[in-house]
Design a protein around this motif. Structure first.
Motif, PDB file in Angstrom:
ATOM      1  N   THR A  42       0.834  -1.226   0.000  1.00 13.67           N
ATOM      2  CA  THR A  42       0.000   0.000   0.000  1.00 13.67           C
ATOM      3  C   THR A  42       0.854   1.256   0.000  1.00 13.67           C
ATOM      4  N   SER A  43       2.104   1.105   0.370  1.00 15.50           N
ATOM      5  CA  SER A  43       2.972   2.288   0.365  1.00 15.50           C
ATOM      6  C   SER A  43       3.672   2.502  -0.959  1.00 15.50           C
ATOM      7  N   GLN A  48       5.745   1.391  -9.422  1.00 13.41           N
ATOM      8  CA  GLN A  48       6.670   0.496  -8.708  1.00 13.41           C
ATOM      9  C   GLN A  48       6.100  -0.907  -8.614  1.00 13.41           C
ATOM     10  N   LEU A  49       4.784  -0.961  -8.505  1.00 12.85           N
ATOM     11  CA  LEU A  49       4.157  -2.279  -8.438  1.00 12.85           C
ATOM     12  C   LEU A  49       4.295  -3.013  -9.761  1.00 12.85           C
ATOM     13  N   SER A  51       6.725  -2.459 -12.165  1.00 16.51           N
ATOM     14  CA  SER A  51       8.071  -2.630 -12.701  1.00 16.51           C
ATOM     15  C   SER A  51       9.018  -3.278 -11.671  1.00 16.51           C
ATOM     16  N   ALA A  52       9.120  -2.742 -10.485  1.00 18.84           N
ATOM     17  CA  ALA A  52      10.162  -3.170  -9.546  1.00 18.84           C
ATOM     18  C   ALA A  52       9.711  -4.314  -8.633  1.00 18.84           C
ATOM     19  N   GLU A  53       8.448  -4.382  -8.309  1.00 27.21           N
ATOM     20  CA  GLU A  53       8.006  -5.388  -7.331  1.00 27.21           C
ATOM     21  C   GLU A  53       8.115  -6.810  -7.854  1.00 27.21           C
ATOM     22  N   PRO A  54       7.746  -7.099  -9.100  1.00 23.23           N
ATOM     23  CA  PRO A  54       7.898  -8.477  -9.577  1.00 23.23           C
ATOM     24  C   PRO A  54       9.355  -8.928  -9.565  1.00 23.23           C
TER      25      PRO A  54
END
Length: 496
Positions: A42-43, A48-49, A51-54
């Motif tokens: 949630t932050s 970012q969710l 591209s970077a999170e996976p």
């Protein structure tokens, strides 16, 4: 916010999740890791969710996989063992619970049994099992002492048997040592009896020791019958008998004993020595048989003489009888003197208090032979019971010895018709009487009564020859005494 997102994602998670997961939605909602990760999502921004999170999740998954592989390679045995234990945990936990329940139920019974055991086998209570255990422990502690006590009868029997086996003239010191050892062992056993009078073991040992002492007493009595016993050996034997059989020394304490204090030992000694004398004289049986044959021939010759009323068949033999009587008197003289001498040295008689005493050990013997009578005292100061104090055994023993000799002389001396041979034999008898006379047993006068009921005129001649020989010897003794006294007076009156 995290809970709301979790509710939205829950159907997708259940569809894509692995079939091995066992977590429920509730557990996942309460999982701190899940809640932390959802708060982190949630932050983040949408960019970012996407591209970077996976990529971060892929890196974390790869790192976790490598860690799991390394852990599996390093700890696979522990994991397998933990898995096995975990599979049996479901059955072990109920079993442990049941065992704990049984233990809890058994504790009261264990406590009651412990209390019962403590009450039953306490030191203050009387219990046969405890007594038996105490005796067993005491026996175990004293097994060496008991084994030593059990060996005492065997040691005693060995000492006695060894003494009897090595008895002889050359084994005096060894026999004395063995008998002394046996007496010391017997004294120790008697002392044990005083300490433990109720012990069955000691009673059995006492019975065995008494059997050994009876054997020793038998051996000692047999030792008194040996040939040519010496004074030292006889005194040792009597001393041992006093210790082994004290009842022989004082057979009747309540009724009185002999005045010399010898008890029955004096009579026992005399009987044993008399048995030795008789056995020694029995060794002359071959000569006695020849003398008996001459006696038979003499009787036949006398009967023929009476029938024919002539002296043509008069008896002229007697050589074998002379040999027999000569040897008989020699043995008799030596042994009789030795017997009485040994007795007087071993048993020193005490003076007997009486109204009249005879200096000889043969009371009444000379008075009987001389046909004299003693006058009783007019008044007795003290009246005593004659059965209270018995005379010594030697008081009447020489009379029996004299009877042995007189019976033999009465039976065989008439066979000797040669006057010189008969005088030689009578001289031997006179010397024998003199030997015993030095000990107070002179029997020379009693031989004047040798003639019997069936003796004739020739046998009466023997008595006359005896009286003549006695007078000659007395006259010779008187002249020798005068000669000796004269020489002593001359020696005392001579100038120094």
């Amino acid at each position: 916010m995290a809970d709301a997102i979790l509710e939205l994602l829950d159907p997708h998670i259940d569809a894509n999740a692995s079939a091995t997961t066992s977590r429920s939605p509730r557990s996942r909602s309460t999982d701190a890791t899940t809640t932390k990760y959802l708060n982190r999502l949630t932050s983040l921004s949408l960019e970012q969710l996407k591209s970077a999170e996976p990529q971060s999740i892929s890196q974390s998954a790869h790192s976790t996989l490598l860690s799991l592989q390394a852990l599996s390679n390093r700890s696979h045995k522990a994991l397998i063992s933990s898995s096995d234990h975990l599979s049996t945990l479901r059955s072990l936990v109920p079993s442990l619970e049941q065992d704990a329940k049984n233990l809890q139920e058994g504790i009261p019974r264990l406590d009651s049994e412990a209390v019962r055991f403590s009450t039953t086998y306490s030191k203050s209570s009387e219990n046969p099992h405890l007594d038996r255990r105490k005796k067993a422990m005491q026996l175990s502690r004293n097994v060496d002492r008991i084994s030593d006590i059990l060996e005492l009868p065997a040691l005693l029997s060995t000492a006695v048997s060894t003494s009897s086996a090595t008895a002889g003239p050359a084994a005096g010191s060894s026999v004395s040592a063995n008998y002394s050892t046996a007496l010391d062992l017997y004294s120790h056993i008697k002392r044990l009896q005083t300490f433990y009078p109720d012990s069955p073991l000691i009673k059995d040992i006492i019975l065995q020791a008494e059997d050994a002492m009876k054997t020793m007493t038998t051996n000692l009595i047999a030792g008194l019958r040996t040939q040519n016993i010496r004074l030292a050996a006889a005194m040792r034997t009597i001393g041992w008998l006093r210790r082994v059989a004290p009842e022989l020394e004082h057979p009747q304490r309540n009724r009185g004993s002999t005045a010399s204090g010898e008890g029955a030992l004096g009579a026992l000694f005399l009987v044993c020595r008399l048995a030795n004398l008789v056995s020694t004289l029995d060794a002359l049986d071959p000569l006695r048989e020849l003398a008996d044959q001459e006696t038979q021939r003499r009787v036949e010759a006398a009967s023929k003489e009476r029938v024919s009323s002539s002296k043509s068949s008069a008896w002229t033999g007697g050589q074998q009888t002379e040999r027999f009587l000569k040897r008989y008197i020699e043995i008799y003289r030596e042994q009789s003197f030795a017997i009485v001498s040994l007795y007087k040295n071993i048993f020193t008689p005490e003076p007997i208090e009486s109204d009249h005493q005879m200096p000889t050990i043969l009371p009444g013997l000379e008075l009987k032979s001389l046909n004299l009578k003693t006058q009783p005292p007019a008044k007795r100061i003290r009246k005593t019971d004659p059965l209270q104090v018995l005379p010594p055994a030697v008081a009447t023993f020489p009379m029996h010895l004299v009877r042995l000799l007189t019976d033999t002389l009465r039976a065989y001396l008439p066979n000797v018709r040669d006057k010189s041979s008969r005088e030689s034999l009578l001289s031997q008898v006179l010397y024998c009487a003199g030997s015993l006379g030095r000990l107070g047993g002179d029997f020379s006068m009693i031989l004047t009564e040798l003639e019997g009921e069936d003796q004739g005129e020739e046998d009466g001649e023997i008595v006359r020859e005896w009286e003549e020989i006695t007078r000659k010897h007395r006259a010779l003794a008187g002249r020798l005494e005068q000669l000796t006294s004269g020489q002593l007076r001359g020696a005392s009156s001579s100038p120094k």
